[in-house]
Design an enzyme around this catalytic site. Sequence first.
Site, PDB file in Angstrom:
ATOM      1  N   ASP A  78       4.852  -5.940 -14.662  1.00 46.28           N
ATOM      2  CA  ASP A  78       4.499  -6.375 -16.014  1.00 46.28           C
ATOM      3  C   ASP A  78       3.352  -5.510 -16.539  1.00 46.28           C
ATOM      4  O   ASP A  78       3.401  -4.951 -17.641  1.00 46.28           O
ATOM      5  CB  ASP A  78       4.079  -7.854 -15.936  1.00 46.28           C
ATOM      6  CG  ASP A  78       3.885  -8.492 -17.288  1.00 46.28           C
ATOM      7  OD1 ASP A  78       4.162  -7.825 -18.302  1.00 46.28           O
ATOM      8  OD2 ASP A  78       3.456  -9.657 -17.330  1.00 46.28           O
ATOM      9  N   ASP A  81       3.690  -1.764 -19.098  1.00 47.74           N
ATOM     10  CA  ASP A  81       3.050  -1.676 -20.415  1.00 47.74           C
ATOM     11  C   ASP A  81       2.085  -0.494 -20.481  1.00 47.74           C
ATOM     12  O   ASP A  81       2.009   0.201 -21.504  1.00 47.74           O
ATOM     13  CB  ASP A  81       2.297  -2.971 -20.754  1.00 47.74           C
ATOM     14  CG  ASP A  81       3.166  -3.943 -21.534  1.00 47.74           C
ATOM     15  OD1 ASP A  81       4.412  -3.836 -21.395  1.00 47.74           O
ATOM     16  OD2 ASP A  81       2.629  -4.784 -22.265  1.00 47.74           O
ATOM     17  N   ASP A 130      -3.578  -0.759  -7.276  1.00 43.81           N
ATOM     18  CA  ASP A 130      -4.778  -0.254  -7.957  1.00 43.81           C
ATOM     19  C   ASP A 130      -4.745   1.270  -8.055  1.00 43.81           C
ATOM     20  O   ASP A 130      -5.056   1.855  -9.096  1.00 43.81           O
ATOM     21  CB  ASP A 130      -6.062  -0.755  -7.271  1.00 43.81           C
ATOM     22  CG  ASP A 130      -5.967  -0.776  -5.755  1.00 43.81           C
ATOM     23  OD1 ASP A 130      -4.854  -0.573  -5.218  1.00 43.81           O
ATOM     24  OD2 ASP A 130      -6.993  -0.984  -5.090  1.00 43.81           O
ATOM     25  N   TYR A 176       4.978 -15.447 -10.823  1.00 42.96           N
ATOM     26  CA  TYR A 176       5.324 -16.022 -12.126  1.00 42.96           C
ATOM     27  C   TYR A 176       6.257 -17.228 -11.990  1.00 42.96           C
ATOM     28  O   TYR A 176       6.356 -18.045 -12.899  1.00 42.96           O
ATOM     29  CB  TYR A 176       5.998 -14.975 -13.023  1.00 42.96           C
ATOM     30  CG  TYR A 176       5.063 -13.898 -13.555  1.00 42.96           C
ATOM     31  CD1 TYR A 176       3.714 -13.893 -13.207  1.00 42.96           C
ATOM     32  CD2 TYR A 176       5.529 -12.907 -14.391  1.00 42.96           C
ATOM     33  CE1 TYR A 176       2.869 -12.898 -13.677  1.00 42.96           C
ATOM     34  CE2 TYR A 176       4.686 -11.916 -14.871  1.00 42.96           C
ATOM     35  CZ  TYR A 176       3.353 -11.920 -14.507  1.00 42.96           C
ATOM     36  OH  TYR A 176       2.517 -10.943 -14.982  1.00 42.96           O
ATOM     37  N   LYS A 203       0.589  -4.375  -2.646  1.00 46.79           N
ATOM     38  CA  LYS A 203      -0.819  -4.645  -2.338  1.00 46.79           C
ATOM     39  C   LYS A 203      -0.817  -5.155  -0.898  1.00 46.79           C
ATOM     40  O   LYS A 203      -1.338  -6.234  -0.585  1.00 46.79           O
ATOM     41  CB  LYS A 203      -1.378  -5.679  -3.341  1.00 46.79           C
ATOM     42  CG  LYS A 203      -2.868  -5.861  -3.298  1.00 46.79           C
ATOM     43  CD  LYS A 203      -3.663  -4.709  -3.875  1.00 46.79           C
ATOM     44  CE  LYS A 203      -5.142  -4.925  -3.652  1.00 46.79           C
ATOM     45  NZ  LYS A 203      -5.964  -3.735  -3.929  1.00 46.79           N
TER      46      LYS A 203
END
Length: 356
Positions: A246, A250, A222, A135, A190
């Site tokens: 992020d 959520d 994942d 980001y 990852k």
Amino acid sequence: MKIAILPGDGIGPEIIEQAVRVLNALDEKFEMETAPVGGAGYEASGHPLPEATLALAKAADAVLFGAVGDWKYDKLERPLRPEQAILGLRKNLNLFANLRPAILYPELAGASTLKPEVVSGLDILIIRELTGDIYFGQPRGVRTAPDGAFKGEREGFDTMRYAETEIRRIAHVAFQAARKRGKRLTSVDKANVLETFQFWKDIVTDVHKEYPDVTLDHMYVDNAAMQLVRAPKKFDVIVTGNMFGDILSDAAAMLTGSIGMLPSASLDANNKGLYEPSHGSAPDIAGKGVANPLATILSAAMMLRFSLNRAEQADRIENAVKAVLAQGLRTPDIYEEGTTKVGTKEMGDAVVQALR
Ligand code: NAD
């Protein structure tokens, strides 16, 4: 101990009022000073994060934040929009660790879209790194591809990067938080595909040496997404990077089905923090006296635990919230047949009463 109180816009002032009443009902008294932020800051002095508000936030031991934003500010140029205040506070206070608990009180198990037996009693904490990762990494942009199969074509690109210091400090926050809970930490990465996250995994493993009392495991993102909806109660604390956090935080929030119940914290390296409900300013219900104040009250409890070192007082508030839910009191967002519908102030009253 000084607390900066920043109510903000929409339902912000209503829900903060109840959290302040709860703090005032504790045995220990805290110094509190209020300042405008967001749209209220813009109205007061032409900027969503007025200088005096920022100075107060910097000087305080912790910040209790309501919410910012209202549709009437949508036409302002971006730097003047209310939401910029929260970004400005994160940046100026170096708040790099975002803590988002996902708790589902057994009484509210019906509010989740998952089967009650999968989520009832859920109590996990997601820690998201907040100031690094893809980001913020440079370079980024749109350019003509310099090489590869699509050389010469336009391409978009971003840069994923994490410095060792950034990983170490978020790992310390995570291990320390795990220590205060179930002593189990899952680091989500990852590493099978990304160099940045192999490095992440190595550093987290190294920091673990300082916390032998905490169990550490690693999970690919994942798989973590899958496990969060399959068996979320298996987790205790999850730590991960900005982008994965992020998305996962959520998803975890929605396991509980009730946004009016979820607190959050953003911390710096010294555990100074900004505490706020996970929801926004809800302009659609502002001023109607129906907003759920519990996420903000629970944010005040997190503040006592993480920044003010008052774990016992935090427990008292959390137990008072459990007690009012057990009494069957519900604001409209969590109302179910057979329970008693109450407004914002009545819910605050009930928590204060339960504390006593
Ligand atoms: P929102 O979270 O404000 O509202 C989404 C829905 O949830 C609405 O129907 C609202 O009524 C309901 N809701 C939210 N909090 C509630 C509560 N405590 N009790 C009962 N119901 C509640 O999200 P939105 O509508 O997308 O955004 C509204 C404004 O909030 C926008 O200006 C947005 O930019 C801003 N926002 C601010 C923050 C923040 O201050 N950190 C976060 C998200 C959104």
